[in-house]
Write an enzyme that holds these catalytic residues in place. Structure first.
Site, PDB file in Angstrom:
ATOM      1  N   SER A   1       0.825  -1.218   0.000  1.00 41.49           N
ATOM      2  CA  SER A   1       0.000   0.000   0.000  1.00 41.49           C
ATOM      3  C   SER A   1       0.859   1.267   0.000  1.00 41.49           C
ATOM      4  O   SER A   1       2.024   1.258   0.402  1.00 41.49           O
ATOM      5  CB  SER A   1      -0.912   0.024   1.222  1.00 41.49           C
ATOM      6  OG  SER A   1      -1.714  -1.132   1.274  1.00 41.49           O
TER       7      SER A   1
HETATM    8  N1  SAH Z   1      -0.874  -5.059   3.944  1.00 45.91           N
HETATM    9  C1  SAH Z   1      -0.158  -5.374   2.715  1.00 45.91           C
HETATM   10  C2  SAH Z   1      -0.948  -4.939   1.498  1.00 45.91           C
HETATM   11  C3  SAH Z   1      -1.098  -6.070   0.572  1.00 45.91           C
HETATM   12  S1  SAH Z   1      -2.303  -5.897  -0.722  1.00 45.91           S
HETATM   13  C4  SAH Z   1       1.234  -4.781   2.755  1.00 45.91           C
HETATM   14  O1  SAH Z   1       1.546  -3.997   3.666  1.00 45.91           O
HETATM   15  O2  SAH Z   1       2.045  -5.113   1.885  1.00 45.91           O
HETATM   16  C5  SAH Z   1      -3.643  -6.887  -0.072  1.00 45.91           C
HETATM   17  C6  SAH Z   1      -3.356  -8.339   0.161  1.00 45.91           C
HETATM   18  O3  SAH Z   1      -4.599  -8.929   0.559  1.00 45.91           O
HETATM   19  C7  SAH Z   1      -2.867  -9.127  -1.034  1.00 45.91           C
HETATM   20  O4  SAH Z   1      -1.635  -9.729  -0.744  1.00 45.91           O
HETATM   21  C8  SAH Z   1      -3.974 -10.170  -1.245  1.00 45.91           C
HETATM   22  O5  SAH Z   1      -3.500 -11.416  -1.687  1.00 45.91           O
HETATM   23  C9  SAH Z   1      -4.593 -10.265   0.132  1.00 45.91           C
HETATM   24  N2  SAH Z   1      -5.969 -10.800   0.182  1.00 45.91           N
HETATM   25  C10 SAH Z   1      -6.982 -10.597  -0.693  1.00 45.91           C
HETATM   26  N3  SAH Z   1      -8.095 -11.263  -0.313  1.00 45.91           N
HETATM   27  C11 SAH Z   1      -7.765 -11.901   0.852  1.00 45.91           C
HETATM   28  C12 SAH Z   1      -8.484 -12.780   1.737  1.00 45.91           C
HETATM   29  N4  SAH Z   1      -9.748 -13.138   1.499  1.00 45.91           N
HETATM   30  N5  SAH Z   1      -7.843 -13.234   2.841  1.00 45.91           N
HETATM   31  C13 SAH Z   1      -6.540 -12.902   3.100  1.00 45.91           C
HETATM   32  N6  SAH Z   1      -5.816 -12.108   2.285  1.00 45.91           N
HETATM   33  C14 SAH Z   1      -6.412 -11.606   1.172  1.00 45.91           C
END
Ligand code: SAH
Length: 211
Positions: A61
């Site tokens: 993000s």
């Molecule tokens: N907090 C992360 C942002 C990652 S983007 C950081 O600091 O890097 C969001 C993430 O949510 C992705 O890796 C995606 O695979 C995950 N995601 C999407 N749907 C999800 C679900 N149902 N359960 C767990 N993770 C999920």
């Protein structure tokens, strides 16, 4: 990166109700090495205030959004936090410095395993990562003081509301995919009543899984 976050905080103060984020949040933003959380190809841009690709179609993000989501929870050192969407582990590392314990769930196995190793290597000992669908929360460790969701959902998953402590908060992007999403703050009062407030229009990767 810090200057840019401060400027954006100022520019969005009408929507968020705050012209600057708490100092302890900004101190942690300045301390956590974001370059450790991005692929080598993105290293030159690690301290730009924007999201970056981390593989598997996912992103780390934007730092301003990480700071905003962290700040808005008004977390305490004694808090136990659930994160859905570990991704690179960056948001979890930021929280790690501010709370007692973080449980984080990632649905993409490779990302979850990489984040687990990275967080251990960097010494973030109070973060536990598991691979799975975060829609169902993490019953075993519930209830949580705060829940942070970093992928856009079409609705607030009911299990997450259930696993939130009275007096707790959920910060979650809500909206249809490829349409307008709002960063939404959900609060549960001491009687268990739920209130939601739209904070800001945002763009997150979609929440996936079988629900
Ligand atoms: N907090 C992360 C942002 C990652 S983007 C950081 O600091 O890097 C969001 C993430 O949510 C992705 O890796 C995606 O695979 C995950 N995601 C999407 N749907 C999800 C679900 N149902 N359960 C767990 N993770 C999920």
């Amino acid at each position: 990166m810090i200057n840019s976050i401060n400027q954006m905080a100022q520019a969005t103060s009408t929507e968020t109700g705050k012209s600057r984020f708490e100092q302890r949040v900004m101190d942690v933003m300045a301390k956590v090495p974001r370059h450790e959380f991005v692929p080598d190809s993105q290293n030159p841009y690690a301290y730009d205030n924007r999201p970056l690709p981390i593989g598997y179609g996912q992103t780390i993000s934007q730092p301003y959004i990480v700071a905003l989501m962290t700040d808005i929870l008004e977390i305490k050192f004694s808090d136990v936090v659930l994160e859905i969407g570990t991704g690179s582990g960056y948001q979890a590392a930021i929280l790690s410095e501010l709370v007692d314990k973080i449980y984080s769930i990632e649905i993409i196995e490779e990302l979850g395993n990489k984040a687990k190793k990275r967080l251990a290597r960097l010494g973030y000992k109070n973060v536990e990562v598991k691979v799975g669908d975060g829609y169902h929360g993490w019953e075993e460790h519930a209830p949580f003081n705060d829940i942070i969701v970093t992928a856009a959902t079409t609705h607030i998953p009911p299990p997450l509301i259930k696993q939130l402590k009275p007096g707790g908060k959920i910060i979650i992007p809500v909206g249809e995919h490829f349409s307008i999403q709002y960063l939404t703050l959900v609060t549960k009062d001491n009687k268990g009543e739920i209130t939601t407030r739209n904070i800001l229009p945002v763009t997150f990767v979609p929440f996936t899984g079988g629900h």
